[in-house]
Design a protein around this motif. Structure first.
Motif, PDB file in Angstrom:
ATOM      1  N   ILE A  59      93.594 -62.748  10.825  1.00  0.00           N
ATOM      2  CA  ILE A  59      94.243 -61.504  11.251  1.00  0.00           C
ATOM      3  C   ILE A  59      93.198 -60.527  11.767  1.00  0.00           C
ATOM      4  CG2 ILE A  59      95.579 -59.513  10.471  1.00  0.00           C
ATOM      5  CD1 ILE A  59      96.848 -61.470   8.387  1.00  0.00           C
ATOM      6  N   ARG A  62      92.118 -61.636  15.143  1.00  0.00           N
ATOM      7  CA  ARG A  62      93.109 -61.353  16.182  1.00  0.00           C
ATOM      8  C   ARG A  62      93.118 -59.866  16.533  1.00  0.00           C
ATOM      9  NH1 ARG A  62      95.486 -65.182  19.477  1.00  0.00           N
ATOM     10  NH2 ARG A  62      95.100 -67.140  18.430  1.00  0.00           N
ATOM     11  N   ALA A  63      92.904 -59.011  15.532  1.00  0.00           N
ATOM     12  CA  ALA A  63      92.868 -57.578  15.809  1.00  0.00           C
ATOM     13  C   ALA A  63      91.663 -57.228  16.667  1.00  0.00           C
ATOM     14  CB  ALA A  63      92.838 -56.791  14.510  1.00  0.00           C
ATOM     15  N   GLN A  64      90.655 -58.109  16.667  1.00  0.00           N
ATOM     16  CA  GLN A  64      89.474 -57.879  17.510  1.00  0.00           C
ATOM     17  C   GLN A  64      89.460 -58.823  18.697  1.00  0.00           C
ATOM     18  OE1 GLN A  64      86.563 -58.648  14.573  1.00  0.00           O
ATOM     19  NE2 GLN A  64      86.914 -56.751  13.495  1.00  0.00           N
ATOM     20  N   ASN A  65      90.613 -59.421  19.030  1.00  0.00           N
ATOM     21  CA  ASN A  65      90.738 -60.341  20.157  1.00  0.00           C
ATOM     22  C   ASN A  65      89.811 -61.546  20.054  1.00  0.00           C
ATOM     23  OD1 ASN A  65      92.759 -58.929  21.459  1.00  0.00           O
ATOM     24  ND2 ASN A  65      91.287 -57.544  22.402  1.00  0.00           N
ATOM     25  N   ARG A  66      89.738 -62.110  18.842  1.00  0.00           N
ATOM     26  CA  ARG A  66      89.009 -63.362  18.653  1.00  0.00           C
ATOM     27  C   ARG A  66      89.990 -64.384  18.082  1.00  0.00           C
ATOM     28  NH1 ARG A  66      85.991 -63.253  14.534  1.00  0.00           N
ATOM     29  NH2 ARG A  66      86.397 -61.193  13.695  1.00  0.00           N
ATOM     30  N   TYR A  67      89.536 -65.633  17.914  1.00  0.00           N
ATOM     31  CA  TYR A  67      90.421 -66.652  17.349  1.00  0.00           C
ATOM     32  C   TYR A  67      90.366 -66.698  15.825  1.00  0.00           C
ATOM     33  CZ  TYR A  67      91.179 -68.781  21.907  1.00  0.00           C
ATOM     34  OH  TYR A  67      91.555 -69.019  23.188  1.00  0.00           O
ATOM     35  N   ASN A  70      89.319 -71.682  13.166  1.00  0.00           N
ATOM     36  CA  ASN A  70      90.360 -72.589  13.657  1.00  0.00           C
ATOM     37  C   ASN A  70      89.852 -74.018  13.733  1.00  0.00           C
ATOM     38  OD1 ASN A  70      88.648 -72.409  15.776  1.00  0.00           O
ATOM     39  ND2 ASN A  70      90.166 -71.875  17.308  1.00  0.00           N
ATOM     40  N   ARG A  71      88.790 -74.342  12.992  1.00  0.00           N
ATOM     41  CA  ARG A  71      88.169 -75.664  13.136  1.00  0.00           C
ATOM     42  C   ARG A  71      88.490 -76.585  11.963  1.00  0.00           C
ATOM     43  NH1 ARG A  71      85.906 -76.804  18.080  1.00  0.00           N
ATOM     44  NH2 ARG A  71      86.378 -74.826  19.029  1.00  0.00           N
TER      45      ARG A  71
ATOM     46  N   ASN B  18      96.319 -54.839  19.693  1.00  0.00           N
ATOM     47  CA  ASN B  18      95.353 -55.908  19.905  1.00  0.00           C
ATOM     48  C   ASN B  18      95.761 -57.184  19.199  1.00  0.00           C
ATOM     49  OD1 ASN B  18      92.938 -55.073  21.510  1.00  0.00           O
ATOM     50  ND2 ASN B  18      93.123 -53.346  20.150  1.00  0.00           N
ATOM     51  N   PHE B  19      96.270 -57.028  17.964  1.00  0.00           N
ATOM     52  CA  PHE B  19      96.664 -58.193  17.162  1.00  0.00           C
ATOM     53  C   PHE B  19      97.785 -58.957  17.848  1.00  0.00           C
ATOM     54  CE2 PHE B  19      99.558 -59.829  13.875  1.00  0.00           C
ATOM     55  CZ  PHE B  19      98.730 -60.784  13.329  1.00  0.00           C
ATOM     56  N   SER B  22      96.879 -60.413  21.479  1.00  0.00           N
ATOM     57  CA  SER B  22      96.053 -61.608  21.557  1.00  0.00           C
ATOM     58  C   SER B  22      96.894 -62.871  21.504  1.00  0.00           C
ATOM     59  CB  SER B  22      95.028 -61.604  20.427  1.00  0.00           C
ATOM     60  OG  SER B  22      95.666 -61.816  19.201  1.00  0.00           O
ATOM     61  N   TYR B  23      98.156 -62.770  21.046  1.00  0.00           N
ATOM     62  CA  TYR B  23      99.029 -63.945  21.043  1.00  0.00           C
ATOM     63  C   TYR B  23      99.770 -64.083  22.372  1.00  0.00           C
ATOM     64  CZ  TYR B  23      98.305 -64.610  16.095  1.00  0.00           C
ATOM     65  OH  TYR B  23      97.725 -64.850  14.888  1.00  0.00           O
ATOM     66  N   ARG B  28      92.982 -61.697  26.858  1.00  0.00           N
ATOM     67  CA  ARG B  28      92.317 -60.909  25.827  1.00  0.00           C
ATOM     68  C   ARG B  28      91.281 -61.725  25.075  1.00  0.00           C
ATOM     69  NH1 ARG B  28      94.319 -56.205  23.731  1.00  0.00           N
ATOM     70  NH2 ARG B  28      96.160 -55.384  24.739  1.00  0.00           N
ATOM     71  N   LEU B  29      91.587 -63.013  24.896  1.00  0.00           N
ATOM     72  CA  LEU B  29      90.689 -63.855  24.105  1.00  0.00           C
ATOM     73  C   LEU B  29      89.570 -64.358  25.005  1.00  0.00           C
ATOM     74  CD1 LEU B  29      93.532 -65.728  22.350  1.00  0.00           C
ATOM     75  CD2 LEU B  29      91.919 -64.278  21.181  1.00  0.00           C
ATOM     76  N   THR B  31      86.701 -65.617  23.887  1.00  0.00           N
ATOM     77  CA  THR B  31      85.866 -66.625  23.241  1.00  0.00           C
ATOM     78  C   THR B  31      86.020 -67.970  23.936  1.00  0.00           C
ATOM     79  OG1 THR B  31      86.470 -65.504  21.203  1.00  0.00           O
ATOM     80  CG2 THR B  31      85.228 -67.527  20.985  1.00  0.00           C
ATOM     81  N   GLN B  33      85.853 -71.923  23.590  1.00  0.00           N
ATOM     82  CA  GLN B  33      85.883 -72.911  22.511  1.00  0.00           C
ATOM     83  C   GLN B  33      84.827 -73.946  22.832  1.00  0.00           C
ATOM     84  OE1 GLN B  33      88.224 -72.738  19.671  1.00  0.00           O
ATOM     85  NE2 GLN B  33      87.882 -70.703  20.483  1.00  0.00           N
ATOM     86  N   TYR B  34      83.576 -73.703  22.395  1.00  0.00           N
ATOM     87  CA  TYR B  34      82.402 -74.307  22.990  1.00  0.00           C
ATOM     88  C   TYR B  34      82.396 -75.830  23.194  1.00  0.00           C
ATOM     89  CZ  TYR B  34      77.803 -76.339  23.083  1.00  0.00           C
ATOM     90  OH  TYR B  34      76.750 -77.145  23.336  1.00  0.00           O
ATOM     91  N   PRO B  35      82.493 -76.658  22.184  1.00  0.00           N
ATOM     92  CA  PRO B  35      82.285 -78.069  22.555  1.00  0.00           C
ATOM     93  C   PRO B  35      83.335 -78.573  23.540  1.00  0.00           C
ATOM     94  CG  PRO B  35      82.261 -77.788  20.189  1.00  0.00           C
ATOM     95  CD  PRO B  35      82.763 -76.514  20.772  1.00  0.00           C
ATOM     96  N   GLU B  36      84.545 -78.010  23.498  1.00  0.00           N
ATOM     97  CA  GLU B  36      85.586 -78.466  24.427  1.00  0.00           C
ATOM     98  C   GLU B  36      85.470 -77.749  25.771  1.00  0.00           C
ATOM     99  OE1 GLU B  36      86.976 -77.123  21.315  1.00  0.00           O
ATOM    100  OE2 GLU B  36      86.562 -79.048  20.372  1.00  0.00           O
TER     101      GLU B  36
END
Lengths: 401, 203
Positions: A59, A62-67, A70-71, B18-19, B22-23, B28-29, B31, B33-36
């Motif tokens: 959460i 997500r509030a900071q626009n990251r995932y 998830n691994r 933001n929460f 991001s969905y 917005r995201l 990041t 997903q590095y190895p992929e």
């Protein structure tokens, strides 16, 4: 649906009857019944803790626009990183357990245990559903606060036994914070107890049952005094469970990790677990006192079992705590204490008065207006004074200009 | 009048936006997903040096002539070169050993700047971690030699420039050789003519 509602109770009595039919004596059965209840409650809360530890990170991310995490999955299934707590647990258990040479070893060892015990004990009095209270106490609310105060001792034990300046400073802060916020917390709880006329959690939930005009729930949070008291309880609960924005005892920018500085491995994990279970317990009490406990919000929603409603509400309150953590920065220690003594405490008195007036004015529209005025006016006055007191102004330098 | 506490509500609204956003909005995201997912590196990205060879065979197409300028110029001295010798013990314009210790290299690109043979260039490979602290981080000839095609792939502009320069050099050399050959031919012809004339004079 009634079957699902009573499923946990029926399952337990079916199991005990099965054992009884094999000739297990009654004494053992009653002990076993208690063990089943305790095991279930602890299991459910440990599961919630594990879920919370990963969901909180997701959460916040997500509030900071990251995932967020998830691994970690199960072999090749990633499952949105829900197995993160397993990885965390393995890491915590296999870590070296460092104890400072100059520490008080016995107390250092006991602190996490003493922290864990009250966190688990307070779970006994929460009504998890219709007829689902592990320990039906007449003074359950009193018991909750009496036992819950034990965590303060544990925090100080941890800080003192570590023989580290940061630990003891963090512990001092934690004590100052917990004692300051205990008062608005208890005052808010008293209001709910006063209106329902009982200190028993089940009776307080029962007092919030039923629907006005057939669809408006009678939860205390939907009245002016109840909303105020609920908010006060929520803020004080944040401080009691050392959560952001009141997480000063662990303020890493000045105190390393407060009383947790010298803890590692499984002892640290125990502290962490106790903190989260304590947080869930206080969320559960908030739900019981103000959010109608296990009652459904609308009449037709009663087909969903009561215990689902209880845990759903607890998860919602926990979610808002993470939401607040994602939003607010950490307070300064003097601001925080001033907030407790100069704002929350007077507001809790106002809410107390408001609740009393609401009751004696007949709980009608007039009572509604009166109680709204009694909490609203002090809020505006105190709030404005408080914002002006700590308003950010242009800094003037005495010597450099 | 500003209602006290309204700032907290505004802040909560920002985090909620933001929460939830991001969905919904994938933009917005940010990041990767590095190895992929892998980033497309900018053309000027550089990690460590490598050696360019022309054609198919790394040994035959090697541009390096073992002049050791890079070895001398390298500030942290991470390059080690041994010149090759033929059976008779005469030095050949080719390195026998060419090692770069990438645990020492600081990616300054000075070796690239000083190389007169367009032989050493900067690579973009960044996945160089290994389980061995020393051996695997000293890159030998086999790992350093990469084809000119690869170079064109990672640094298109720079490679085109180098290729043009090499081509021009080659043409100039060819022209010079042709001119030299022509001059030699002319001289030979003159000599022959002279030789043809002289006996007559003698006679």
């Amino acid at each position: 649906m009634d079957l699902l509602e009573r499923a946990p109770i029926e399952l337990k009595s079916w199991f005990l009857n099965l054992l009884g039919s094999f000739g297990v004596p009654q004494g053992i059965l009653s002990v076993l019944s208690a063990v089943i209840i305790i095991g279930t409650v602890i299991g459910v809360f440990l599961g919630l803790f594990a879920l919370m530890s990963v969901m909180e990170r997701k959460i916040l991310a997500r509030a900071q626009n990251r995932y967020g995490p998830n691994r970690v999955g199960f072999f090749r299934w990633r499952l949105f990183g829900l197995f993160q707590p397993v990885a965390d647990g393995i890491k915590m258990i296999t870590k070296e357990d460092l104890v400072p040479r100059t520490s008080d070893r016995a107390v250092h060892f006991l602190a996490p245990v003493v922290m864990m015990i009250p966190a688990l004990l307070v779970l006994a009095i929460l009504p998890y559903g219709r007829d689902m209270v592990p320990a039906e106490l007449d003074a359950g609310i009193l018991y909750f606060f009496a036992v819950g105060a034990g965590t303060e001792v544990a925090v100080f034990m941890a800080g003192w036994a570590s023989n580290n300046k940061y630990s003891v400073l963090g512990a001092m802060r934690a004590i100052a914070q917990m004692i300051s916020y205990e008062i608005p917390l208890v005052m808010a709880a008293i209001i709910a107890a006063m209106i329902s006329g009982s200190l028993s959690p089940s009776a307080i939930v029962a007092a919030q049952g039923g629907f006005a005009w057939g669809f408006v729930p009678q939860w205390f949070v939907l009245t002016p005094w109840g909303f105020t008291a609920g908010l006060l309880f929520y803020i004080a609960a944040l401080a009691e469970s050392n959560r952001s924005p009141f997480d000063l005892p662990e303020g890493e920018s000045e105190l390393v990790a407060g009383h947790l500085t010298e803890y590692s491995g499984f002892k640290y994990a125990t502290f962490f677990m106790a903190e989260y279970i304590g947080m869930f317990a206080v969320c559960g009490l908030l739900v019981t006192l103000f959010l109608g406990g296990w009652q459904a919000p609308l009449p037709f929603l009663t087909i969903i079992p009561s215990w689902c409603w209880f845990f759903g509400k607890v998860c919602f309150v926990a979610f808002t705590m993470v939401w607040v953590r994602a939003t607010l920065p950490r307070l300064r220690i003097d601001h925080m204490l001033a907030f407790a003594w100069k704002f929350l405490l007077p507001m809790s008195f106002a809410a107390f008065l408001s609740a009393a007036c609401w009751h004696y004015a007949g709980r009608g529209p007039l009572a509604w207006l009166l109680s709204l005025a009694i909490v609203g006016i002090p809020y505006l006055i105190l709030g404005t004074a408080f914002t002006n007191r700590f308003a950010i102004s242009r800094r003037t330098y005495q010597f450099s200009e | 009048m500003n209602i006290p506490g309204s700032g907290i509500i505004k802040g909560l609204a920002v985090t909620a936006r933001n929460f939830l956003g991001s969905y919904v909005e994938k933009d917005r995201l940010t990041t990767e997903q590095y190895p992929e997912e892998r980033p497309k590196l900018p053309e000027n990205a550089r990690s460590f040096p490598f050696l360019v060879f022309d054609g198919e065979d790394p040994e035959a197409g090697m541009r390096c002539v073992s002049c050791k300028i890079c070895e001398k110029e390298c500030p942290p001295q991470c390059i080690y070169i041994v010149q090759d010798r033929d059976a008779a013990g005469k030095a050949i314009k080719r390195p026998k050993v060419f090692d770069i210790d990438i645990s020492v290299c600081m990616s300054c690109q000075i070796c690239v700047e000083v190389c007169p043979f367009e032989s050493i260039r900067m690579d973009q490979d960044y996945e160089l971690s290994s389980f061995d602290r020393f051996g695997s981080l000293v890159l030998g000839k086999s790992r350093l030699l990469k084809s000119n095609t690869y170079y064109r792939n990672i640094h298109p502009t720079e490679a085109a420039e180098t290729d043009a320069r090499l081509e021009a050099d080659r043409k100039k050399k060819e022209a010079a050789a042709a001119a030299k050959a022509a001059a030699a031919e002319k001289a030979a012809a003159e000599k022959a003519a002279k030789a043809a004339v002289e006996p007559e004079v003698k006679a």
